[in-house]
Design an enzyme around this catalytic site. Structure first.
Site, PDB file in Angstrom:
ATOM      1  N   ARG A  85       0.044   7.544  -2.773  1.00 41.17           N
ATOM      2  CA  ARG A  85       0.491   8.663  -1.925  1.00 41.17           C
ATOM      3  C   ARG A  85       1.958   8.986  -2.162  1.00 41.17           C
ATOM      4  NH1 ARG A  85      -1.443   6.130   3.383  1.00 41.17           N
ATOM      5  NH2 ARG A  85      -1.695   4.368   1.958  1.00 41.17           N
ATOM      6  N   ASP A 104       0.829  -1.203   0.000  1.00 38.27           N
ATOM      7  CA  ASP A 104       0.000   0.000   0.000  1.00 38.27           C
ATOM      8  C   ASP A 104       0.868   1.259   0.000  1.00 38.27           C
ATOM      9  OD1 ASP A 104      -2.317   1.399  -0.021  1.00 38.27           O
ATOM     10  OD2 ASP A 104      -2.855   1.016   2.066  1.00 38.27           O
ATOM     11  N   HIS A 145       2.923   3.326  -8.966  1.00 45.26           N
ATOM     12  CA  HIS A 145       2.834   1.888  -9.258  1.00 45.26           C
ATOM     13  C   HIS A 145       4.086   1.411  -9.995  1.00 45.26           C
ATOM     14  CE1 HIS A 145      -1.101   1.890  -7.639  1.00 45.26           C
ATOM     15  NE2 HIS A 145      -1.683   2.525  -8.628  1.00 45.26           N
ATOM     16  N   LEU A 199      12.502 -19.896  -3.786  1.00 47.32           N
ATOM     17  CA  LEU A 199      11.502 -18.995  -3.184  1.00 47.32           C
ATOM     18  C   LEU A 199      10.178 -19.193  -3.909  1.00 47.32           C
ATOM     19  CD1 LEU A 199      10.543 -16.487  -1.523  1.00 47.32           C
ATOM     20  CD2 LEU A 199      11.523 -15.065  -3.333  1.00 47.32           C
TER      21      LEU A 199
HETATM   22  C1  FPP Z   1      -1.741  -0.021  -3.374  1.00 50.21           C
HETATM   23  O1  FPP Z   1      -1.292   1.313  -3.345  1.00 50.21           O
HETATM   24  C2  FPP Z   1      -1.167  -0.709  -4.501  1.00 50.21           C
HETATM   25  C3  FPP Z   1      -1.867  -1.321  -5.493  1.00 50.21           C
HETATM   26  C4  FPP Z   1      -3.340  -1.375  -5.557  1.00 50.21           C
HETATM   27  C5  FPP Z   1      -1.176  -1.953  -6.608  1.00 50.21           C
HETATM   28  C6  FPP Z   1       0.067  -2.714  -6.264  1.00 50.21           C
HETATM   29  C7  FPP Z   1       0.753  -2.953  -7.533  1.00 50.21           C
HETATM   30  C8  FPP Z   1       2.081  -2.894  -7.744  1.00 50.21           C
HETATM   31  C9  FPP Z   1       3.075  -2.719  -6.670  1.00 50.21           C
HETATM   32  C10 FPP Z   1       2.605  -3.029  -9.118  1.00 50.21           C
HETATM   33  C11 FPP Z   1       2.261  -4.281  -9.853  1.00 50.21           C
HETATM   34  C12 FPP Z   1       2.694  -5.508  -9.146  1.00 50.21           C
HETATM   35  C13 FPP Z   1       3.287  -6.562  -9.713  1.00 50.21           C
HETATM   36  C14 FPP Z   1       3.494  -7.771  -8.871  1.00 50.21           C
HETATM   37  C15 FPP Z   1       3.747  -6.579 -11.096  1.00 50.21           C
HETATM   38  P1  FPP Z   1      -2.377   2.464  -3.504  1.00 50.21           P
HETATM   39  O2  FPP Z   1      -2.476   2.813  -4.938  1.00 50.21           O
HETATM   40  O3  FPP Z   1      -3.655   2.046  -2.857  1.00 50.21           O
HETATM   41  O4  FPP Z   1      -1.710   3.628  -2.705  1.00 50.21           O
HETATM   42  P2  FPP Z   1      -2.471   4.790  -1.888  1.00 50.21           P
HETATM   43  O5  FPP Z   1      -3.171   4.123  -0.741  1.00 50.21           O
HETATM   44  O6  FPP Z   1      -1.354   5.667  -1.451  1.00 50.21           O
HETATM   45  O7  FPP Z   1      -3.426   5.454  -2.835  1.00 50.21           O
END
Ligand code: FPP
Length: 231
Positions: free
Chosen positions: A6, A2, A19, A113
């Site tokens: 932000r 998460d 991302h 892993l």
């Molecule tokens: C949450 O942060 C993150 C996600 C919903 C996406 C996670 C995806 C990645 C790290 C990239 C793709 C992954 C792989 C394995 C290729 P948020 O957007 O909710 O952050 P916020 O709470 O600050 O808005």
């Protein structure tokens, strides 16, 4: 994972830039877990609720997912990483489903892993899906529901190949599970850090492990029962 959005907003960047950096953090953490002898790492990449995000953000996430699968699979093979993707994959476009299938196959012989990506995943979906599978395969249980216990249900869950997690890490400051591995986290130590996911790396992982080493896991017993003399 998460805090990507932000992380980006703080830098006056579009959320999607967070991302992109999030993928780099995935790479760092996978390497670090491999080096440290972690056997199972499960990352929550896309929840069943994340479809509610703006269309552009969802399509960038899908694109990133596909690019990463295409680009990184050889590296995963080299590192001895076995990749699995769990979740309701039928909702993804056929090309992404194909890439997932081929990455799983290419890495299937690896043992160092076990990396699992939870995508279009929800803990409640997982339990319901397992229940449906139990009812399909053992309909006789309907006549004798007392026979349905944890050992009957657990093999039908999507993470049945893995032990239950020792440690759960949530970045980004929120202190909730948000429908992740609802069944499997029953005895897991929960670690919450304000660090945003793109800032998470080897030293942040070490801090989480250090915290975990200080925990006493009693599984319902008392502290005294845990000392070797009283076992
Ligand atoms: C949450 O942060 C993150 C996600 C919903 C996406 C996670 C995806 C990645 C790290 C990239 C793709 C992954 C792989 C394995 C290729 P948020 O957007 O909710 O952050 P916020 O709470 O600050 O808005």
């Amino acid at each position: 994972m998460d805090g990507n959005g932000r992380w980006a907003t703080r830098r006056f960047l579009p959320r999607t830039a967070g991302h992109v950096r999030g993928v780099q953090a995935v790479r760092k953490v996978v390497e670090s877990c491999g080096r440290r002898g972690v056997e199972f790492l499960t990352l929550f990449a896309f929840s069943s609720e994340n479809w509610r995000r703006p269309k552009d953000e969802v399509s960038l996430l899908m694109k990133l997912f596909m690019q990463t699968l295409e680009k990184e699979v050889d590296q995963l093979v080299e590192q001895g990483v076995r990749l699995r993707v769990v979740g309701d994959l039928a909702a993804f476009e056929p090309r992404l489903q194909g890439l997932i299938h081929s990455a799983q196959e290419k890495t299937a012989h690896n043992t160092r892993l076990n990396l699992t990506i939870a995508a279009n995943y929800g803990g409640r979906w997982d339990i319901l899906n397992a229940m449906r599978s139990v009812l399909r395969t053992q309909p006789e249980l309907l006549r004798d529901p007392e026979k349905l216990d944890e050992t009957v249900l657990a093999p039908h869950l999507s993470m049945a190949f893995a032990p239950e997690p020792d440690l759960f890490i949530r970045t980004g400051g929120e202190q909730r599970i948000s429908n992740f591995l609802v069944w499997q986290l029953a005895y897991t130590e929960l670690y919450f850090t304000p660090d945003y996911w793109p800032d998470f790396g080897d030293s942040q992982l070490e801090a989480a492990f250090e915290w975990y080493r200080g925990r006493e896991r009693r599984f319902g017993r008392t502290s005294d029962q845990l000392t070797p003399a009283s076992n």
